[in-house]
Design a protein around this motif. Structure first.
Motif, mmCIF file in Angstrom:
data_model
loop_
_atom_site.group_PDB
_atom_site.id
_atom_site.type_symbol
_atom_site.label_atom_id
_atom_site.label_comp_id
_atom_site.label_asym_id
_atom_site.label_seq_id
_atom_site.Cartn_x
_atom_site.Cartn_y
_atom_site.Cartn_z
ATOM 1 N N ALA A 16 1.470 -3.570 22.296
ATOM 2 C CA ALA A 16 0.567 -2.881 23.214
ATOM 3 C C ALA A 16 -0.166 -1.759 22.479
ATOM 4 N N GLU A 17 -1.384 -1.479 22.921
ATOM 5 C CA GLU A 17 -2.176 -0.412 22.292
ATOM 6 C C GLU A 17 -1.450 0.933 22.398
ATOM 7 N N SER A 18 -0.682 1.137 23.440
ATOM 8 C CA SER A 18 0.047 2.391 23.610
ATOM 9 C C SER A 18 1.185 2.524 22.595
ATOM 10 N N ALA A 19 1.628 1.405 22.024
ATOM 11 C CA ALA A 19 2.715 1.423 21.040
ATOM 12 C C ALA A 19 2.185 1.358 19.611
ATOM 13 N N ALA A 20 0.882 1.552 19.415
ATOM 14 C CA ALA A 20 0.289 1.476 18.080
ATOM 15 C C ALA A 20 0.840 2.586 17.192
ATOM 16 N N LYS A 21 1.070 2.234 15.927
ATOM 17 C CA LYS A 21 1.559 3.203 14.938
ATOM 18 C C LYS A 21 0.705 3.096 13.690
ATOM 19 N N ALA A 22 0.951 3.962 12.732
ATOM 20 C CA ALA A 22 0.145 4.028 11.517
ATOM 21 C C ALA A 22 0.341 2.785 10.655
ATOM 22 N N CYS A 23 -0.767 2.289 10.131
ATOM 23 C CA CYS A 23 -0.745 1.158 9.207
ATOM 24 C C CYS A 23 -0.032 1.602 7.935
ATOM 25 N N ASP A 24 0.756 0.740 7.332
ATOM 26 C CA ASP A 24 1.491 1.070 6.109
ATOM 27 C C ASP A 24 0.575 1.237 4.903
ATOM 28 N N VAL A 25 -0.623 0.703 4.970
ATOM 29 C CA VAL A 25 -1.527 0.762 3.826
ATOM 30 C C VAL A 25 -2.505 1.925 3.957
ATOM 31 N N TYR A 74 -2.840 4.016 6.957
ATOM 32 C CA TYR A 74 -2.366 5.027 7.905
ATOM 33 C C TYR A 74 -3.232 5.184 9.150
ATOM 34 N N LYS A 75 -4.101 4.226 9.434
ATOM 35 C CA LYS A 75 -4.862 4.243 10.683
ATOM 36 C C LYS A 75 -4.000 3.620 11.778
ATOM 37 N N PRO A 76 -4.175 4.024 13.035
ATOM 38 C CA PRO A 76 -3.381 3.418 14.118
ATOM 39 C C PRO A 76 -3.661 1.913 14.226
ATOM 40 N N SER A 77 -2.583 1.138 14.357
ATOM 41 C CA SER A 77 -2.725 -0.311 14.445
ATOM 42 C C SER A 77 -1.710 -0.864 15.419
ATOM 43 N N SER A 78 -2.127 -1.914 16.149
ATOM 44 C CA SER A 78 -1.222 -2.573 17.090
ATOM 45 C C SER A 78 -0.751 -3.919 16.536
ATOM 46 N N SER A 79 -1.068 -4.219 15.277
ATOM 47 C CA SER A 79 -0.619 -5.455 14.635
ATOM 48 C C SER A 79 0.626 -5.172 13.819
ATOM 49 N N VAL A 80 1.580 -6.092 13.904
ATOM 50 C CA VAL A 80 2.847 -5.924 13.195
ATOM 51 C C VAL A 80 3.146 -7.201 12.416
ATOM 52 N N LEU A 81 3.650 -7.038 11.193
ATOM 53 C CA LEU A 81 4.188 -8.162 10.434
ATOM 54 C C LEU A 81 5.701 -8.034 10.474
ATOM 55 N N ILE A 82 6.375 -9.115 10.850
ATOM 56 C CA ILE A 82 7.830 -9.080 10.999
ATOM 57 C C ILE A 82 8.428 -10.337 10.393
ATOM 58 N N THR A 83 9.598 -10.190 9.764
ATOM 59 C CA THR A 83 10.276 -11.344 9.182
ATOM 60 C C THR A 83 10.925 -12.157 10.298
ATOM 61 N N LYS A 121 14.036 -10.699 11.659
ATOM 62 C CA LYS A 121 13.810 -9.353 12.201
ATOM 63 C C LYS A 121 14.494 -8.263 11.400
ATOM 64 N N LYS A 122 14.695 -8.480 10.098
ATOM 65 C CA LYS A 122 15.296 -7.444 9.259
ATOM 66 C C LYS A 122 14.259 -6.467 8.724
ATOM 67 N N ASP A 123 13.000 -6.882 8.658
ATOM 68 C CA ASP A 123 11.954 -6.009 8.151
ATOM 69 C C ASP A 123 10.696 -6.197 8.985
ATOM 70 N N PHE A 124 10.010 -5.093 9.262
ATOM 71 C CA PHE A 124 8.728 -5.153 9.950
ATOM 72 C C PHE A 124 7.923 -3.927 9.554
ATOM 73 N N PHE A 125 6.604 -4.049 9.656
ATOM 74 C CA PHE A 125 5.735 -2.908 9.418
ATOM 75 C C PHE A 125 4.400 -3.134 10.102
ATOM 76 N N TYR A 126 3.757 -2.023 10.449
ATOM 77 C CA TYR A 126 2.458 -2.071 11.109
ATOM 78 C C TYR A 126 1.380 -2.251 10.044
ATOM 79 N N ILE A 127 0.373 -3.046 10.380
ATOM 80 C CA ILE A 127 -0.692 -3.362 9.425
ATOM 81 C C ILE A 127 -2.003 -3.572 10.192
#
Length: 188
Positions: free
Chosen positions: A15-24, A26-35, A38-44
């Motif tokens: 959700a847009e309300s749950a957006a966090k900083a992109c790992d690359v 640092y802009k707010p992003s609602s897209s997540v890459l997850i294994t 579910k051992k690793d995930f990051f916003y991108i």
């Protein structure tokens, strides 16, 4: 030492309300890459997913083939329906012509009925056209990605650092981690 998680990441949206900083960037992003495990995930940011130096998409050939077959079947079914509709209209027109030749007296009544028939047909056609176009298009973007080795190694290093920090916190919380105060008097 084997990697704690595979180098396959699935793209998910939050959700847009749950957006966090992109790992690359640092802009707010609602897209997540997850294994998958579910051992690793990051916003991108979605723009980084198109960068060929960051990751490469993994295309599931079986899923792509099934999707193409499904689209072909839908197109075939649509064409068959259109053809049957044209045949039906042609037969109705032929019947109308025969009726008009046979009955000149009832001509006025037929005109009224044919107008009503045409109006109902037009309504049915417009409803069929509108109903057929309402199916939403699925995303053509890939959903599974493999990170380039440099970025994958960074993810592994972050995971190891987080585990080491957790172990250090656990050790520090144990009572025998720090040395105890001497109980004997000092020697002279």
């Amino acid at each position: 030492m084997a990697a704690p998680f595979p180098n396959l990441y699935t793209h998910r949206k939050v959700a847009e309300s749950a957006a966090k900083a992109c790992d690359v960037c640092y802009k707010p992003s609602s897209s997540v890459l997850i294994t998958p495990d579910k051992k690793d995930f990051f916003y991108i940011c979605p723009a980084h997913l198109k960068d060929r130096y960051f990751c490469t998409p993994k295309i599931d050939e079986d899923a792509a083939k099934a999707k193409r077959e499904k689209e072909l079947a839908e197109e075939k079914e649509k064409l068959v329906k259109e053809y049957q509709e044209k045949l039906r209209k042609k037969k109705e027109k032929e019947k109308e012509k025969e009726k008009s030749k046979d009955k000149d007296k009832d001509k006025d009544e037929e005109k009224d009925e044919s107008k009503e028939d045409k109006e109902s047909k037009e309504e049915a056609e417009s409803g069929a056209k509108n109903g057929g176009d309402e199916t939403p298009k699925q995303e053509d973007e890939p959903r599974v990605f493999e990170l380039k080795s440099t970025f994958y190694q960074q993810r592994l290093q972050r995971k190891r650092q987080a585990e080491a920090a957790k172990r250090d916190r656990e050790r520090a919380s144990q009572p025998n981690y720090f040395p105890s105060v001497p109980t004997e008097p000092p020697r002279k």
